[in-house]
Design a protein around this motif. Structure first.
Motif, PDB file in Angstrom:
ATOM      1  N   ASN A  33       0.810  -1.218   0.000  1.00 45.87           N
ATOM      2  CA  ASN A  33       0.000   0.000   0.000  1.00 45.87           C
ATOM      3  C   ASN A  33       0.848   1.275   0.000  1.00 45.87           C
ATOM      4  O   ASN A  33       0.330   2.382   0.087  1.00 45.87           O
ATOM      5  CB  ASN A  33      -0.929  -0.039   1.218  1.00 45.87           C
ATOM      6  CG  ASN A  33      -2.061   0.947   1.095  1.00 45.87           C
ATOM      7  OD1 ASN A  33      -2.428   1.342  -0.024  1.00 45.87           O
ATOM      8  ND2 ASN A  33      -2.592   1.373   2.213  1.00 45.87           N
ATOM      9  N   ARG A  85      -2.514  -4.970 -16.764  1.00 48.77           N
ATOM     10  CA  ARG A  85      -2.158  -3.840 -15.909  1.00 48.77           C
ATOM     11  C   ARG A  85      -0.845  -3.172 -16.321  1.00 48.77           C
ATOM     12  O   ARG A  85      -0.740  -1.946 -16.294  1.00 48.77           O
ATOM     13  CB  ARG A  85      -2.079  -4.348 -14.459  1.00 48.77           C
ATOM     14  CG  ARG A  85      -1.780  -3.296 -13.443  1.00 48.77           C
ATOM     15  CD  ARG A  85      -3.038  -2.628 -12.918  1.00 48.77           C
ATOM     16  NE  ARG A  85      -2.669  -1.661 -11.895  1.00 48.77           N
ATOM     17  CZ  ARG A  85      -2.787  -0.349 -12.022  1.00 48.77           C
ATOM     18  NH1 ARG A  85      -3.311   0.154 -13.110  1.00 48.77           N
ATOM     19  NH2 ARG A  85      -2.407   0.463 -11.067  1.00 48.77           N
ATOM     20  N   LEU A 114      -0.035   0.866 -16.904  1.00 47.22           N
ATOM     21  CA  LEU A 114       0.929   1.629 -16.095  1.00 47.22           C
ATOM     22  C   LEU A 114       1.964   2.310 -16.989  1.00 47.22           C
ATOM     23  O   LEU A 114       2.350   3.459 -16.761  1.00 47.22           O
ATOM     24  CB  LEU A 114       1.620   0.706 -15.089  1.00 47.22           C
ATOM     25  CG  LEU A 114       0.734   0.280 -13.916  1.00 47.22           C
ATOM     26  CD1 LEU A 114       1.237  -1.005 -13.282  1.00 47.22           C
ATOM     27  CD2 LEU A 114       0.669   1.389 -12.872  1.00 47.22           C
ATOM     28  N   LEU A 116       3.535   2.445  -8.413  1.00 51.40           N
ATOM     29  CA  LEU A 116       2.085   2.658  -8.414  1.00 51.40           C
ATOM     30  C   LEU A 116       1.309   1.407  -8.807  1.00 51.40           C
ATOM     31  O   LEU A 116       0.078   1.411  -8.831  1.00 51.40           O
ATOM     32  CB  LEU A 116       1.721   3.795  -9.374  1.00 51.40           C
ATOM     33  CG  LEU A 116       2.292   5.175  -9.026  1.00 51.40           C
ATOM     34  CD1 LEU A 116       1.897   6.180 -10.097  1.00 51.40           C
ATOM     35  CD2 LEU A 116       1.807   5.626  -7.657  1.00 51.40           C
ATOM     36  N   ASN A 154       0.389  -1.353  -7.543  1.00 47.08           N
ATOM     37  CA  ASN A 154      -0.663  -1.908  -6.691  1.00 47.08           C
ATOM     38  C   ASN A 154      -1.616  -0.854  -6.137  1.00 47.08           C
ATOM     39  O   ASN A 154      -2.214  -1.058  -5.074  1.00 47.08           O
ATOM     40  CB  ASN A 154      -0.026  -2.718  -5.561  1.00 47.08           C
ATOM     41  CG  ASN A 154       0.690  -3.943  -6.089  1.00 47.08           C
ATOM     42  OD1 ASN A 154       0.125  -4.713  -6.862  1.00 47.08           O
ATOM     43  ND2 ASN A 154       1.955  -4.111  -5.720  1.00 47.08           N
ATOM     44  N   ASN A 155      -1.731   0.268  -6.852  1.00 46.81           N
ATOM     45  CA  ASN A 155      -2.610   1.359  -6.420  1.00 46.81           C
ATOM     46  C   ASN A 155      -2.417   1.755  -4.958  1.00 46.81           C
ATOM     47  O   ASN A 155      -3.370   1.729  -4.176  1.00 46.81           O
ATOM     48  CB  ASN A 155      -4.082   0.982  -6.622  1.00 46.81           C
ATOM     49  CG  ASN A 155      -4.423   0.902  -8.081  1.00 46.81           C
ATOM     50  OD1 ASN A 155      -4.090   1.813  -8.842  1.00 46.81           O
ATOM     51  ND2 ASN A 155      -5.050  -0.181  -8.486  1.00 46.81           N
ATOM     52  N   GLN A 215      -1.844   3.920  -1.505  1.00 45.05           N
ATOM     53  CA  GLN A 215      -2.407   5.189  -1.020  1.00 45.05           C
ATOM     54  C   GLN A 215      -1.300   6.213  -0.801  1.00 45.05           C
ATOM     55  O   GLN A 215      -1.563   7.399  -0.721  1.00 45.05           O
ATOM     56  CB  GLN A 215      -3.112   4.952   0.312  1.00 45.05           C
ATOM     57  CG  GLN A 215      -4.419   4.192   0.193  1.00 45.05           C
ATOM     58  CD  GLN A 215      -5.070   4.091   1.555  1.00 45.05           C
ATOM     59  OE1 GLN A 215      -4.562   3.413   2.440  1.00 45.05           O
ATOM     60  NE2 GLN A 215      -6.177   4.796   1.725  1.00 45.05           N
ATOM     61  N   TYR A 235      -5.104  10.938  -9.323  1.00 48.32           N
ATOM     62  CA  TYR A 235      -5.343   9.931  -8.292  1.00 48.32           C
ATOM     63  C   TYR A 235      -5.279  10.573  -6.911  1.00 48.32           C
ATOM     64  O   TYR A 235      -4.493  11.480  -6.675  1.00 48.32           O
ATOM     65  CB  TYR A 235      -4.294   8.810  -8.374  1.00 48.32           C
ATOM     66  CG  TYR A 235      -4.331   8.103  -9.675  1.00 48.32           C
ATOM     67  CD1 TYR A 235      -5.165   7.004  -9.870  1.00 48.32           C
ATOM     68  CD2 TYR A 235      -3.550   8.546 -10.747  1.00 48.32           C
ATOM     69  CE1 TYR A 235      -5.217   6.365 -11.090  1.00 48.32           C
ATOM     70  CE2 TYR A 235      -3.604   7.914 -11.981  1.00 48.32           C
ATOM     71  CZ  TYR A 235      -4.433   6.828 -12.146  1.00 48.32           C
ATOM     72  OH  TYR A 235      -4.499   6.203 -13.343  1.00 48.32           O
ATOM     73  N   ILE A 271      -3.736  10.273  -4.258  1.00 49.42           N
ATOM     74  CA  ILE A 271      -2.607   9.659  -3.566  1.00 49.42           C
ATOM     75  C   ILE A 271      -1.914  10.686  -2.663  1.00 49.42           C
ATOM     76  O   ILE A 271      -1.944  11.881  -2.940  1.00 49.42           O
ATOM     77  CB  ILE A 271      -1.618   9.064  -4.609  1.00 49.42           C
ATOM     78  CG1 ILE A 271      -0.622   8.122  -3.955  1.00 49.42           C
ATOM     79  CG2 ILE A 271      -0.915  10.178  -5.371  1.00 49.42           C
ATOM     80  CD1 ILE A 271       0.156   7.290  -4.965  1.00 49.42           C
TER      81      ILE A 271
END
Ligand SMILES: Nc1ncnc2c1ncn2[C@@H]1O[C@H](COP(=O)(O)OP(=O)(O)O)[C@@H](O)[C@H]1O
Ligand SMILES: [Mg+2]
Lengths: 225, 336
Positions: B83, B120, B124, B155, B157-158, B160, B190, B192
């Motif tokens: 994360n 994916r 990316l 990025l 794994n998306n 936060q 995003y 983030i």
């Protein structure tokens, strides 16, 4: 060289050479494969237990394994052959022949290759490993996709060196009953003054070593980017 | 989002102990682009590395989404790291793996199914503008491209949170712009939270919402970027800003002039009257402008003048300075 001498050389080679090559191939085949598997594993153990990056509190294991390897490596190979005879007998039921000779050869090659693997791994950029750890990857994924990939060229060079080293050692093992082309050179070329046999075996060995080095270098280059 | 509480990191050598991070308290809000600046060796890297526990703190706590993470280990720690993306000064890509495989690595770390990875990775690559580079190996890329691959990996794994440790410090100005543009673009699309550390004030100026200034392991100032650049309070912040500013002036000039002052205008537009007022009101004073510029922080202008003052005596000088003090921010600049 007179034709009589040449004839004697050819005679000996016809009778002995194939057998010798077979024995050498057997010795090296066994010890080389074992050293690749166990040397690689042992090299990883040495590397992974050495710092805090992967496993904590394994430094005593590391020191023990390392000391054990150093002891084996400090014994001259010819002494190791004699020294390991009881073990050889237990493992393979005989003390002579190429299979028996494979036991000390394997021991020596495993610890030798383990050190080469360890040093190849130590060369991997610590930042790359850290970035891999930061992604949340498991140890096994990092080992397979980072350490092995980054160390691959150096490991391949280590394999080449180990192989070439084994050819030299197998000749010594041959002297104490292992057979092989090294033994052929000594028995005929040295003890019986068959210079032709001596030269021929040397040429064969040079060709094998050259081919091994060329192949190793080529693979290492393919793996480097 | 991220909260440091009394956080300290000490490094122990055989007999000495070095405090790299000293009782830091700081809260970084969700969605913020937060910068930590400070001279090299100030402890910035050590501090951010505690966020994903690449560095274990000696004492204190780090809260992420309200949870104290300092004792995380094993699978729990790995999940936390999934994360939190991180990029580094020297990119740290796997050099013997393709761009594609470098990014796929992060997805494998999160046990993403192979099929999903195939989908994916190109997304990316598209995001960082490297769609055509998938099969290349890192050594054949420029620095900026390498860092963009690293961003894509971070990025994957998306996460936060994105941590950036001197992410542009190894790059030339063009590549720096390229990476900054990529980060801005990501930030715009995003939600983030980015924690970015740097010693480059140029970068700080153009990126951050808020900035913390670090010196010798301590946080000495935390402020919105504009406030910090316009009105730095701590000596460390003043030094960083003026050193950045001094770079624009030839060294020789700095050495020749004795009484150099940096004036920062409180409001845009209020420029000229101050200088002409001084010449009108203080007849015995020579005020010359050495350098001047307007820079934009968070799209708001900050006007600055570098002036040298020549007065008849100290008393005159004091009254000029106190006049300027009322109208502007003024600080003495030491040439060294
Ligand atoms: N692993 C370590 N062991 C000992 N000292 C360290 C270690 N990492 C950093 N330091 C020291 O801590 C201080 C802060 O380092 P760092 O956090 O890298 O600073 P910055 O990122 O601000 O340049 C430096 O003086 C550095 O030498
Ligand atoms: Mg640093």
């Amino acid at each position: 060289m007179s034709s009589q001498l040449l004839e004697s050389t050819i005679n000996i080679l016809q009778n002995e050479f194939l057998k010798s090559i077979y024995e050498t191939a057997l010795m090296i085949g066994i010890s080389f494969s074992l050293s690749l598997v166990f040397g690689l594993a042992l090299g990883f153990v040495l590397y992974l237990t050495s710092g805090k990056t992967f496993f904590e509190k394994t430094i005593s294991l590391n020191k023990t394994v390392s000391a054990f390897i150093n002891i084996i490596r400090s014994i001259p190979f010819i002494i190791l052959v004699v020294f390991s005879l009881p073990l050889t007998f237990i493992l393979v039921g005989t003390k002579i022949g190429p299979i028996a000779a494979s036991v000390p050869l394997s021991i020596a090659a495993i610890v030798f290759f383990a050190r080469l693997v360890e040093s190849a791994l130590k060369e991997v950029d610590a930042g790359v490993i850290e970035a891999a750890i930061a992604t949340g990857a498991s140890h096994s994924l990092i080992i397979r996709n980072v350490l092995l990939v980054e160390a691959a060229p150096a490991i391949v060079r280590g394999i080449t060196i180990t192989f070439i080293n084994l050819i030299g050692c197998s000749a010594m093992a041959g002297m104490v009953g292992g057979g092989g082309i090294g033994n052929l050179a000594i028995q005929y070329g040295y003890y019986r003054y068959e210079t032709g046999v001596m030269i021929f075996t040397i040429v064969v060995l040079v060709v094998i070593v050259q081919l091994a080095q060329l192949t190793g270098d080529r693979i290492a280059r393919l793996l480097t980017h | 989002m991220i909260r440091f509480e009394n956080l300290s990191v000490k490094f122990r050598n055989t007999d000495t102990e070095y405090t790299a991070v000293d009782k830091v308290n700081l809260t970084i809000n969700k969605g913020e682009f937060f910068g930590i600046v400070g001279a090299s060796g100030a402890g910035k890297s050590t501090l951010v590395r505690t966020v994903n526990l690449l560095q274990k703190p000696t004492s204190g706590n780090v809260y992420i989404n309200g949870e104290n993470i300092v004792n995380y280990s094993g699978q729990k720690l790995r999940n936390l790291r999934l994360n939190i993306g991180m990029i580094f000064q020297h990119f740290n890509l796997i050099s013997n793996a393709t761009v594609y495989d470098n990014i796929a690595f992060a997805l494998k770390a999160s046990k993403t199914p192979a099929k999903e990875i195939h989908k994916r990775v190109p997304e990316l690559l598209e995001l960082v503008g490297l769609a055509d580079k998938a099969e290349l190996f890192p050594p054949s890329l420029s620095g900026g491209q390498k860092q963009r691959v690293a961003i894509a990996r971070a990025l994957a794994n998306n996460p936060q949170i994105l941590l950036c440790d001197e992410a542009t410090s190894a790059l030339d100005p063009d590549n720096t712009k390229e990476v900054i543009q990529t980060l801005r673009n990501i930030k715009n699309h995003y939600p983030i939270t980015i924690l970015f550390i740097t010693h480059q004030m140029e970068v700080a100026k153009s990126l951050f919402d808020r900035i913390a200034v670090m010196e010798k392991g301590r946080l000495v100032e935390v402020a919105p970027s504009y406030t910090l650049f316009a009105t730095p309070q701590s000596e460390a912040a003043k030094a960083l800003i003026s050193s950045d500013y001094k770079k624009a002036v030839p060294k020789k000039v700095l050495e020749q002039e004795k009484d150099l002052y940096m004036i920062t205008y409180k409001e845009e537009g209020a420029f000229d009257p101050v200088i002409s007022d001084v010449s009108r009101k203080f007849l015995n004073t020579d005020l010359s402008i050495i350098e001047g510029n307007i820079e934009y922080v968070q799209d708001k202008p900050i006007g600055r003048l570098l002036i040298s003052l020549r007065t008849r005596d100290e008393k005159d000088k004091e009254s000029v300075i106190s006049y300027l003090h009322r109208k502007t921010f003024i600080s003495r600049l030491d040439a060294e």
